[in-house]
Scaffold this active site. Structure first.
Site, PDB file in Angstrom:
ATOM      1  N   CYS A 159     -11.577  -9.556   9.774  1.00 22.97           N
ATOM      2  CA  CYS A 159     -10.779 -10.952   9.396  1.00 22.97           C
ATOM      3  C   CYS A 159      -9.502 -10.588   8.373  1.00 22.97           C
ATOM      4  O   CYS A 159      -9.545 -10.761   7.139  1.00 22.97           O
ATOM      5  CB  CYS A 159     -11.844 -11.529   8.372  1.00 22.97           C
TER       6      CYS A 159
ATOM      7  N   ALA B 188      -5.835 -10.737   8.330  1.00 26.54           N
ATOM      8  CA  ALA B 188      -5.096 -11.543   7.973  1.00 26.54           C
ATOM      9  C   ALA B 188      -5.068 -12.134   6.661  1.00 26.54           C
ATOM     10  O   ALA B 188      -6.320 -12.456   6.257  1.00 26.54           O
ATOM     11  CB  ALA B 188      -4.822 -12.611   8.945  1.00 26.54           C
ATOM     12  N   PRO B 189      -3.970 -12.299   5.760  1.00 28.23           N
ATOM     13  CA  PRO B 189      -2.678 -11.906   5.909  1.00 28.23           C
ATOM     14  C   PRO B 189      -2.140 -10.507   6.143  1.00 28.23           C
ATOM     15  O   PRO B 189      -1.089 -10.148   6.205  1.00 28.23           O
ATOM     16  CB  PRO B 189      -1.844 -12.645   5.020  1.00 28.23           C
ATOM     17  N   GLY B 190      -3.179  -9.598   5.723  1.00 25.31           N
ATOM     18  CA  GLY B 190      -2.806  -8.088   5.686  1.00 25.31           C
ATOM     19  C   GLY B 190      -2.463  -7.358   4.432  1.00 25.31           C
ATOM     20  O   GLY B 190      -2.438  -6.139   4.418  1.00 25.31           O
ATOM     21  N   GLY B 191      -2.814  -7.925   3.250  1.00 19.76           N
ATOM     22  CA  GLY B 191      -2.837  -7.191   2.092  1.00 19.76           C
ATOM     23  C   GLY B 191      -3.527  -6.127   2.055  1.00 19.76           C
ATOM     24  O   GLY B 191      -3.112  -4.674   1.645  1.00 19.76           O
ATOM     25  N   LYS B 192      -4.846  -6.127   2.384  1.00 12.57           N
ATOM     26  CA  LYS B 192      -5.886  -5.323   2.254  1.00 12.57           C
ATOM     27  C   LYS B 192      -5.681  -4.018   3.396  1.00 12.57           C
ATOM     28  O   LYS B 192      -6.069  -2.748   3.151  1.00 12.57           O
ATOM     29  CB  LYS B 192      -7.357  -5.743   2.320  1.00 12.57           C
TER      30      LYS B 192
ATOM     31  N   ASP C  99     -12.721 -11.832  17.923  1.00 17.58           N
ATOM     32  CA  ASP C  99     -13.803 -12.288  17.303  1.00 17.58           C
ATOM     33  C   ASP C  99     -14.814 -11.029  16.935  1.00 17.58           C
ATOM     34  O   ASP C  99     -15.002 -10.460  17.770  1.00 17.58           O
ATOM     35  CB  ASP C  99     -14.762 -13.406  17.978  1.00 17.58           C
TER      36      ASP C  99
ATOM     37  N   ASP D  15     -13.598  -8.681   4.203  1.00 16.32           N
ATOM     38  CA  ASP D  15     -13.356  -9.547   3.309  1.00 16.32           C
ATOM     39  C   ASP D  15     -13.545 -11.010   3.971  1.00 16.32           C
ATOM     40  O   ASP D  15     -12.638 -11.489   4.805  1.00 16.32           O
ATOM     41  CB  ASP D  15     -11.976  -9.556   2.821  1.00 16.32           C
TER      42      ASP D  15
ATOM     43  N   CYS E 130     -13.797 -14.380  -2.122  1.00 20.16           N
ATOM     44  CA  CYS E 130     -13.063 -14.759  -3.286  1.00 20.16           C
ATOM     45  C   CYS E 130     -13.906 -16.100  -3.831  1.00 20.16           C
ATOM     46  O   CYS E 130     -13.175 -17.245  -4.205  1.00 20.16           O
ATOM     47  CB  CYS E 130     -11.731 -15.043  -3.032  1.00 20.16           C
TER      48      CYS E 130
END
Length: 469
Positions: A279, A281-285, A326, A342, A395
């Site tokens: 999961c 996106a958006p790609g920070g991790k 998926d 996440d 979160c």
């Protein structure tokens, strides 16, 4: 219906209920600033009435057409109005109700949204009261659903402007600016005192955090900000578009709340290891993992979101394998050393930066999302090699999506998966966020830096597991 000036007790307006409704107007009057107010009311309706998340509505490329038709300055104003109207929704509602002899009709939602947009500007934003009132009245006159109430709009908002200094503090003290279900669950999970602090933090605009590739001190100085104990750079607020800041074009940093940056750090040294970011996106991790030297595979079910992730990585000059799949159906050629999940959640930990969450989510949504998270976590287990590590995070502030979910997961996987407790020394400077069970739990009331405007962080939950060898 009579509008009453609560500070004087005098009737302000009585609309003519027998007046005929004029024909619909195809275009709005060409008053400066009106298009922005009309867009704000339309998007507020979509959020409150249709429970549509605000991020999608205000996306610069794919958002609501009425929003995209505005110039960038007016888009910023619309965002500010909406965030304020949602953040203080119950306070605004209370102060409007005091000016009405009778409640608005249940079907008068368009009128209610016009009033809330005007009141948000009068009570909380740096907009002249006269402009807020006049544009709201013009808006009401332009809509056949509200034209006969234009005098009511005028009376309510002018009365509100006169009384705001005297009444606003007490009105805010009398409400939590949150739905009852959310307050009840917050108190049950954290107790009265901590819940009150979290609710107070939600009323503040969130600061802006940056994960930097290197030299956080240098970037803190460049931005006029500070370096947090986690190494994140923080500023109180943006003065313009993110893309105008130094270092953006060079890919020196990315925007990421300090709490959101914690889960990827729980793997320890991952240089050279094969890591899946699920999961993603958006790609920070994904960017964090790649920067730490991992061989990253970013798995994302949405093609559009994966495209956005790819663009973010390109700007940052970081590389990862990108897989559109998926995760429940994903079959890697080789199992991973580590997996980060996440998971999609209710996002109740991000209310400070996304105040629409409280008005677009419900207890039923929390339960449904917890079920989805559990399925995804079960699916993540089969992607990691024996002896490998799994970090699960989200979160949400709700324990149904955190502690309760993990307890059930461990019970069902006994002998196959074991908890790998997070140690306080692994997160120096923020060790108070590590629970006695070995989970990581942050809340918006944490990270007190002495100034509420730059304190706090998103509410996050994280747990670490190890697959039995």
């Amino acid at each position: 219906m009579v509008v009453t000036d609560a500070t004087r007790g005098r009737p302000r307006h009585r609309p003519n209920a027998g007046s005929k409704r004029p024909p619909r107007r195809d275009t709005a009057p060409n008053a400066p600033g009106l298009a922005a107010r009309m867009a704000a009311a339309r998007l507020l309706a979509a959020t409150i009435d249709a429970r549509t998340p605000l991020d999608g509505l205000t996306d610069h490329e794919h958002g609501h057409p009425q929003f995209r038709a505005l110039d960038m300055r007016d888009r910023g104003l619309v965002r500010a109005i909406l965030a304020t109207a949602l953040r203080h929704r119950l306070t605004i509602e209370k102060l409007i109700a005091r000016r009405l002899e009778k409640p608005l009709p249940a079907n008068a939602t368009a009128l209610s949204h016009i009033l809330h947009v005007g009141a948000a500007q009068i009570l909380f934003l740096d907009v002249p009261d006269s402009a807020a009132v006049d544009l709201a009245v013009t808006h009401a006159k332009s809509d056949p659903r509200t034209v006969r109430f234009s005098g009511l709009v005028n009376g309510v908002l002018r009365a509100l402007a006169r009384a705001k200094d005297a009444e606003l503090p007490q009105a805010m003290a009398d409400t939590d600016d949150a739905p009852e279900w959310f307050v009840a669950r917050l108190v049950a999970a954290y107790g009265e005192d901590q819940a009150s602090k979290i609710l107070a933090a939600h009323r503040l605009e969130s600061p802006v955090d940056f994960t930097v590739k290197s030299d956080p001190g240098r970037w803190a100085e460049a931005f006029g900000g500070i370096v947090l104990p986690t190494g994140t750079v923080r500023i109180e607020k943006l003065g313009g578009p993110v893309s105008d800041l130094p270092g953006f074009a060079d890919g020196a940093w990315w925007v990421q709340d300090t709490a959101a940056a914690l889960p990827a750090r729980l793997f320890g040294d991952i240089a050279g290891k094969r890591v899946a970011d699920l999961c993603a996106a958006p790609g920070g991790k994904t960017a964090q993992l790649a920067l730490a030297g991992a061989q990253v595979t970013a798995v994302e079910a949405s093609k559009n979101r994966l495209t956005r992730l790819a663009a973010n990585l390109d700007r940052l000059g970081l590389d990862a394998e990108k897989v559109n799949a998926d995760l429940l159906a994903y079959e890697p050629a080789e199992l991973f050393d580590a997996v980060l999940l996440d998971a999609p959640c209710s996002s109740t930990g991000t209310v400070r930066r996304h105040p629409d969450v409280l008005w677009t989510k419900s207890p039923e949504d929390v339960a449904k999302l917890a079920t989805v998270q559990r399925k995804l976590l079960d699916g993540a287990v089969r992607l990691v090699r024996p002896g490998g590590t799994i970090v699960f995070s989200n979160c949400s502030l709700d324990r149904e999506e955190g502690e309760a979910l993990v307890a059930a997961f461990l019970a069902d996987h006994r002998g196959r998966i074991e908890l790998d407790p997070i140690r306080p020394d692994e997160v120096p400077g923020i060790s108070a966020f590590v629970t006695t069970e070995g989970y990581l739990r942050t809340t918006p009331a944490g990270l007190d830096l002495g100034n509420p405007a730059i304190s706090g962080l998103d509410g996050f939950f994280a747990a670490r597991f190890r697959r039995a060898a």
